[in-house]
Structure formats: structure tokens, C-alpha cells
Design a protein around this motif. Structure first.
Motif, PDB file in Angstrom:
ATOM      1  N   GLU A   1      48.552   5.325  -6.739  1.00  0.00           N
ATOM      2  CA  GLU A   1      48.058   6.151  -7.843  1.00  0.00           C
ATOM      3  C   GLU A   1      47.383   5.280  -8.895  1.00  0.00           C
ATOM      4  OE1 GLU A   1      51.491   8.408  -9.036  1.00  0.00           O
ATOM      5  OE2 GLU A   1      51.168   9.863  -7.420  1.00  0.00           O
TER       6      GLU A   1
ATOM      7  N   LEU B   1      44.120  14.456  -9.829  1.00  0.00           N
ATOM      8  CA  LEU B   1      43.841  14.399 -11.261  1.00  0.00           C
ATOM      9  C   LEU B   1      42.701  15.329 -11.633  1.00  0.00           C
ATOM     10  CD1 LEU B   1      43.678  10.515 -11.598  1.00  0.00           C
ATOM     11  CD2 LEU B   1      45.527  11.956 -12.452  1.00  0.00           C
TER      12      LEU B   1
ATOM     13  N   ASN C   1      44.313  11.210  -6.569  1.00  0.00           N
ATOM     14  CA  ASN C   1      44.822  10.116  -7.397  1.00  0.00           C
ATOM     15  C   ASN C   1      45.253   8.954  -6.510  1.00  0.00           C
ATOM     16  OD1 ASN C   1      45.821   8.575  -9.469  1.00  0.00           O
ATOM     17  ND2 ASN C   1      47.557   9.915  -9.915  1.00  0.00           N
TER      18      ASN C   1
ATOM     19  N   ARG D   1      47.692  15.788 -14.155  1.00  0.00           N
ATOM     20  CA  ARG D   1      48.087  15.538 -12.767  1.00  0.00           C
ATOM     21  C   ARG D   1      48.519  16.845 -12.109  1.00  0.00           C
ATOM     22  NH1 ARG D   1      50.597   9.990 -11.644  1.00  0.00           N
ATOM     23  NH2 ARG D   1      51.735  11.221 -10.150  1.00  0.00           N
TER      24      ARG D   1
ATOM     25  N   SER E   1      48.855  13.431  -4.686  1.00  0.00           N
ATOM     26  CA  SER E   1      48.665  13.426  -6.126  1.00  0.00           C
ATOM     27  C   SER E   1      47.170  13.575  -6.422  1.00  0.00           C
ATOM     28  CB  SER E   1      49.187  12.110  -6.704  1.00  0.00           C
ATOM     29  OG  SER E   1      48.983  12.068  -8.100  1.00  0.00           O
TER      30      SER E   1
ATOM     31  N   THR F   1      49.365  18.443  -7.720  1.00  0.00           N
ATOM     32  CA  THR F   1      49.510  18.052  -6.318  1.00  0.00           C
ATOM     33  C   THR F   1      48.789  19.035  -5.404  1.00  0.00           C
ATOM     34  OG1 THR F   1      51.608  19.218  -6.103  1.00  0.00           O
ATOM     35  CG2 THR F   1      51.725  16.874  -6.666  1.00  0.00           C
TER      36      THR F   1
ATOM     37  N   ASP G   1      51.606   8.693 -16.622  1.00  0.00           N
ATOM     38  CA  ASP G   1      51.044   9.972 -16.186  1.00  0.00           C
ATOM     39  C   ASP G   1      49.743  10.333 -16.900  1.00  0.00           C
ATOM     40  OD1 ASP G   1      53.066  10.315 -14.395  1.00  0.00           O
ATOM     41  OD2 ASP G   1      54.070  11.915 -15.487  1.00  0.00           O
ATOM     42  N   GLY G   2      48.670  10.430 -16.113  1.00  0.00           N
ATOM     43  CA  GLY G   2      47.397  10.888 -16.632  1.00  0.00           C
ATOM     44  C   GLY G   2      46.587   9.879 -17.415  1.00  0.00           C
TER      45      GLY G   2
END
Length: 119
Positions: free
Chosen positions: A58, A37, A50, A23, A35, A25, A63-64
Motif C-alpha cells: 500500500e 484509494l 492502493n 480508502r 485496497s 476495498t 490511512d489516506g
């Protein structure tokens, strides 16, 4: 590529095929952070904003963690929309036919870079 036209995202080794995305920004058009990816699929690196195309939340609850269990699709953790990792097109769920917003990533010297316009 000149430093003013690329932004370092992560080391290439941080992205495993159909594994956890990295992730990061970006500054949105309105100045608010977006956000994003970076992920690897079938040996290539891809980048997306994202945000699910059904409801702009999202994709990853953790996360991820954006790949489904088969490692063949990106999945929205909220309502299960399925996206093709190599082009971001929605192939299942309420956003069918739409696609994730792609970002121009490339790999060089063991690093993943975001192509950006010079200031």
C-alpha cells in the motif's frame, strides 16, 4: 447512472484537493479484498488500486496520506516512488514508466461513485 452500475465510495466533500485520500476495498479477481484509494487533484476525482508498482504494498503508511508535501505527487511511503495524481504514471523511483491501476470514479449529486459492471 443506475444503482446496479455504480457503488457509492464517499461524499464529494470528503475529498479535498491534494488532501487525504479515502480508502475503500474492492473484490479482487481471486475473491480477496484489494485496497483502493479515491482522491482529488486539481478539482477532479481519481481512483487507484492502493498498490505500488515497484513492490505491491500500500502507498499510504498512514490511512489516506498519499500526497507528497508539495501536493503535486502521490508518493509510496515505503521507498518514495512518485506518481502523477492525474494518471497514476510513475515519474520517480524504481517503478519509473509504470503506472498505478486506475479505477473509474465519477461525481454525481455530491457523492463519489465507482463505476461497476452490472452483475
Amino acid at each position: 447512472m443506475a444503482a446496479d452500475t455504480a457503488r457509492l465510495i464517499c461524499a464529494s466533500a470528503d475529498l479535498q484537493d491534494s488532501g487525504r485520500a479515502v480508502r475503500f476495498t474492492l473484490d479482487g479477481a481471486d475473491g480477496k479484498p484489494l485496497s483502493a484509494l479515491a482522491l482529488r487533484y486539481q478539482g477532479r476525482v481519481y481512483g487507484y488500486i492502493n498498490a505500488c508498482r515497484h513492490i505491491p504494498i500500500e502507498l499510504d503508511l498512514q490511512d489516506g496520506n498519499v500526497f507528497d508535501l508539495s501536493g503535486q505527487y502521490l508518493v509510496c511511503s515505503m521507498h518514495g516512488a512518485l506518481y502523477l495524481p492525474n494518471n497514476g504514471r510513475c515519474v520517480g523511483g524504481p517503478c519509473r514508466g509504470h503506472g498505478l491501476q486506475a479505477l473509474p470514479l465519477h461525481e454525481a449529486d455530491g457523492q463519489v461513485w465507482l463505476n461497476v459492471m452490472p452483475a
